[in-house]
Write an enzyme that holds these catalytic residues in place. Structure first.
Site, PDB file in Angstrom:
ATOM      1  N   SER A   1       0.949  -4.465  -2.792  1.00  0.00           N
ATOM      2  CA  SER A   1       0.673  -3.687  -3.648  1.00  0.00           C
ATOM      3  C   SER A   1       2.260  -3.465  -4.467  1.00  0.00           C
ATOM      4  O   SER A   1       3.187  -3.724  -3.815  1.00  0.00           O
ATOM      5  CB  SER A   1       0.296  -2.391  -3.568  1.00  0.00           C
ATOM      6  OG  SER A   1       0.503  -1.220  -4.896  1.00  0.00           O
TER       7      SER A   1
ATOM      8  N   TYR B   1       1.229   5.363   1.332  1.00  0.00           N
ATOM      9  CA  TYR B   1       0.306   4.171   0.728  1.00  0.00           C
ATOM     10  C   TYR B   1       1.671   3.073   0.531  1.00  0.00           C
ATOM     11  O   TYR B   1       1.576   2.330   1.055  1.00  0.00           O
ATOM     12  CB  TYR B   1      -0.422   4.621  -0.220  1.00  0.00           C
ATOM     13  CG  TYR B   1      -0.968   3.086  -0.887  1.00  0.00           C
ATOM     14  CD1 TYR B   1      -2.142   2.578  -0.323  1.00  0.00           C
ATOM     15  CD2 TYR B   1      -0.341   2.588  -2.029  1.00  0.00           C
ATOM     16  CE1 TYR B   1      -2.952   1.310  -0.929  1.00  0.00           C
ATOM     17  CE2 TYR B   1      -1.066   1.516  -2.534  1.00  0.00           C
ATOM     18  CZ  TYR B   1      -2.229   0.922  -1.803  1.00  0.00           C
ATOM     19  OH  TYR B   1      -2.896  -0.316  -2.595  1.00  0.00           O
TER      20      TYR B   1
END
Length: 264
Positions: A152, A165
């Site tokens: 990501s 995250y």
């Protein structure tokens, strides 16, 4: 058009919706055979399989929890039992907890461990399970396997749904480089780093109206004037999965329409 993946076999984890579903469908569109994996969303996995088969491609559905090593091995074994080979592993399964980065009390140890267990350890365990097959095919046929880790932009820029995250995706990027070195030349290992993508995962958190507001916002600050969709990420993933990237390993590719250029 991307090079054909005719006859290739891929495992796509977390392929019951969103980016994983799009990856499975785009693999099939180019002749690939796909092991569709889900943890809890059987209905979504069936829908993905229907889309794959509608394209004339073969598919199997395997329920497996990537946080459990035996479950990872079962997924690989089921794929090998069905087709006798494995060419591509797309580590897409992931999880998060939405929490403002400045809310230090909003995350605890268990949040970090749960997110890391799926996003990082799960990917590692799938690679552990798949590597012997990749290695034997390379030794017997000279065929190079490909692994694509779904990271990501959060792991590059320290943004995203939560600190835990972002940290897990940063670790996944680092692991990609480590394993690209360690598993060569039998396997190429690369990572895709999507920016904002409108997926059911986001929809569950923000609702339809919230999703639209977010899409409009990200489109307004993205140089390519486009709010990302799952297919955008899938197409980039296929570049790493096919021989067009045969001389590429250990790379992390931002797929964000240039959004990172707007970050301060």
């Amino acid at each position: 058009m991307l090079e054909s993946l005719q006859g290739k076999v891929a495992i796509v984890t977390g392929s019951s919706s969103g980016i994983g579903e799009a990856c499975a469908v785009e693999m099939a569109r180019r002749g690939g055979r796909v092991a569709i994996n889900y943890a809890t969303n059987e209905t979504g996995a069936q829908r993905t399989a229907e889309k794959v088969r509608a394209l004339g491609a073969e598919a199997i559905i395997v329920q497996a929890d990537v946080t459990v090593l035996d479950s990872c091995q079962m997924l690989v074994d089921a794929t090998l039992s069905e087709w006798g080979q494995l060419d591509v592993l797309i580590n897409n399964a992931g999880r998060t907890k939405f929490n403002a980065h400045d809310d230090l009390d909003g995350l605890d140890k268990s949040d970090f461990l749960e997110i890391y267990e799926t996003n990082l350890v799960g990917a590692y365990q799938l690679i552990q399970a798949a590597y012997p097959s990749f290695k034997s095919y390379y030794e017997e046929r000279g065929a190079v396997g490909t692994i694509v880790n779904m990271a990501s932009i959060a792991g590059v820029a320290g943004i995203g749904s939560s600190v835990a995250y972002a940290a897990s995706k940063g670790a996944l990027n680092t692991m990609t480089k480590s394993l690209a070195r360690a598993l060569a030349p039998a396997v190429r290992v690369n990572a895709i780093c999507p920016g904002w993508v409108g997926t059911p995962w986001m929809g569950k958190q923000f609702g339809e109206e919230g999703m639209q507001r977010m899409a409009n916002h990200f489109r307004s600050i993205t140089p390519l004037d486009h709010a990302g969709v799952a297919e955008d990420v899938a197409l980039a993933t296929l570049f790493f999965a096919c021989d067009l990237s045969r001389h590429v390993t250990g790379e992390t590719l931002l797929v964000d329409g240039g959004y990172h250029l707007a970050l301060k």
